[in-house]
Write a protein that holds these residues in place. Structure first.
Motif, PDB file in Angstrom:
ATOM      1  N   GLU A  31      49.622  38.774   0.153  1.00 25.57           N
ATOM      2  CA  GLU A  31      49.400  37.647   1.058  1.00 25.57           C
ATOM      3  C   GLU A  31      50.374  37.694   2.238  1.00 25.57           C
ATOM      4  O   GLU A  31      49.999  37.397   3.376  1.00 25.57           O
ATOM      5  CB  GLU A  31      49.545  36.317   0.315  1.00 25.57           C
ATOM      6  N   ALA A  32      51.625  38.087   1.966  1.00 23.57           N
ATOM      7  CA  ALA A  32      52.627  38.192   3.034  1.00 23.57           C
ATOM      8  C   ALA A  32      52.267  39.307   4.012  1.00 23.57           C
ATOM      9  O   ALA A  32      52.442  39.163   5.224  1.00 23.57           O
ATOM     10  CB  ALA A  32      54.013  38.420   2.448  1.00 23.57           C
ATOM     11  N   LEU A  33      51.743  40.423   3.507  1.00 23.50           N
ATOM     12  CA  LEU A  33      51.314  41.519   4.388  1.00 23.50           C
ATOM     13  C   LEU A  33      50.121  41.103   5.240  1.00 23.50           C
ATOM     14  O   LEU A  33      50.069  41.403   6.440  1.00 23.50           O
ATOM     15  CB  LEU A  33      50.976  42.767   3.561  1.00 23.50           C
ATOM     16  N   LEU A  34      49.168  40.386   4.647  1.00 18.68           N
ATOM     17  CA  LEU A  34      48.011  39.901   5.405  1.00 18.68           C
ATOM     18  C   LEU A  34      48.445  38.891   6.461  1.00 18.68           C
ATOM     19  O   LEU A  34      47.976  38.925   7.607  1.00 18.68           O
ATOM     20  CB  LEU A  34      46.978  39.280   4.463  1.00 18.68           C
ATOM     21  N   PHE A  35      49.350  37.994   6.095  1.00 23.24           N
ATOM     22  CA  PHE A  35      49.883  37.011   7.042  1.00 23.24           C
ATOM     23  C   PHE A  35      50.567  37.728   8.206  1.00 23.24           C
ATOM     24  O   PHE A  35      50.369  37.367   9.370  1.00 23.24           O
ATOM     25  CB  PHE A  35      50.867  36.077   6.326  1.00 23.24           C
ATOM     26  N   GLU A 108      52.770  23.436   1.607  1.00 24.68           N
ATOM     27  CA  GLU A 108      53.752  24.365   1.050  1.00 24.68           C
ATOM     28  C   GLU A 108      53.653  25.717   1.747  1.00 24.68           C
ATOM     29  O   GLU A 108      52.561  26.205   2.013  1.00 24.68           O
ATOM     30  CB  GLU A 108      53.515  24.550  -0.452  1.00 24.68           C
ATOM     31  N   TRP A 109      54.797  26.296   2.052  1.00 22.73           N
ATOM     32  CA  TRP A 109      54.810  27.588   2.717  1.00 22.73           C
ATOM     33  C   TRP A 109      55.843  28.489   2.038  1.00 22.73           C
ATOM     34  O   TRP A 109      56.805  28.035   1.439  1.00 22.73           O
ATOM     35  CB  TRP A 109      55.094  27.439   4.204  1.00 22.73           C
ATOM     36  N   ASN A 110      55.615  29.765   2.149  1.00 22.31           N
ATOM     37  CA  ASN A 110      56.441  30.761   1.477  1.00 22.31           C
ATOM     38  C   ASN A 110      57.343  31.447   2.502  1.00 22.31           C
ATOM     39  O   ASN A 110      56.844  32.078   3.438  1.00 22.31           O
ATOM     40  CB  ASN A 110      55.526  31.788   0.800  1.00 22.31           C
TER      41      ASN A 110
END
Length: 194
Positions: A31-35, A108-110
Motif C-alpha cells: 500500500e505504501a509503494l502504491l501510495f 487514520e493515516w500511516n
C-alpha cells in the motif's frame, strides 16, 4: 451572568489532537509503494504546470526560478540545490502540504506512506541533479520502483532541461512533456561520457 468567550486551541495542540491522533503505523509495504507511485504521478503533473508557468511568465522566472538555472549545463547536487524559497514552495512544498492535509481528512493515516514518499522523492531529486548518468539498477530501486514505470525519466532527462530550459520540465515522468511537445531526448550541447 457572565458570558464565556470561546477559547482558542493553540496550533500545536490542534495538530496533536487531530493529525497526530489519527496516526497509526502499520507495515503495509504494498500500500505504501502504491501510495508513493500515485503521489509522484500527481506531483509530476503539478510540478510540470507550475514549473512551465514559471518559465513562461518572465518576471516570475527572473525573480523565482532563474537562480536554479544559473549553473547552465554544469549541474551537480550542490550547485543546483539552492533556489528561491517561493520557487520550492510553489513547485514542491505546496503539493506536499496538500497531501498531508488530505491524509488528515482521510481519517487514520500511516506514517510509513510519507516515509516512503520522502525517501523516493529525495533520491530522485538528488540523482536528477547529479550531473552524470545513473544506471537504472540504481535509479529504479532508489525511487522505490516508481521510475521502472514506462515513460519515467532519468537524470539525463533533467540534465537536458538545464542545458536547454525550453524542454523537459516534468520531474519524474516524460508524459506531460510529450503531451505538451516539450520532450527532448538529446541535444547538440549534450556531452555524455561512457
Amino acid at each position: 451572568m457572565r458570558l464565556h468567550s470561546k477559547s482558542r486551541v493553540p496550533f500545536f495542540l490542534f495538530c496533536r489532537q487531530t493529525y497526530f491522533y489519527n496516526c497509526r503505523f502499520a507495515l503495509e509495504i504494498k500500500e505504501a509503494l502504491l501510495f508513493t507511485w500515485c503521489v509522484m504521478v500527481l506531483h509530476d503533473a503539478h510540478f510540470f504546470l507550475v514549473h512551465t508557468a514559471m518559465h513562461y511568465i518572465k518576471p516570475i522566472y527572473r525573480k523565482l526560478h532563474q537562480i536554479h538555472h544559473n549553473c547552465g549545463g554544469d549541474i551537480t547536487v550542490f550547485n543546483t540545490a539552492y533556489s528561491e524559497a517561493l520557487d520550492v514552495g510553489l513547485c514542491i512544498s505546496l503539493f506536499y502540504v496538500m497531501v498531508v492535509l488530505w491524509l488528515n481528512t482521510y481519517g487514520e493515516w500511516n506514517p510509513l506512506y510519507l516515509g516512503f514518499v520522502l525517501f523516493a522523492i529525495n533520491n530522485v531529486h538528488m540523482m536528477g541533479h547529479c550531473g552524470c548518468t545513473v544506471p537504472i539498477w540504481i535509479y529504479g530501486p532508489t525511487s522505490l520502483g516508481v521510475l521502472f514505470t514506462p515513460g519515467s525519466q532519468g537524470p539525463l532527462h533533467h540534465y537536458l532541461h538545464h542545458v536547454d530550459p525550453r524542454f523537459n520540465r516534468a520531474l519524474y515522468f516524460t508524459w506531460c512533456d510529450k503531451l505538451a511537445g516539450t520532450y527532448l531526448d538529446t541535444h547538440p550541447k549534450l556531452y555524455v561520457t561512457k
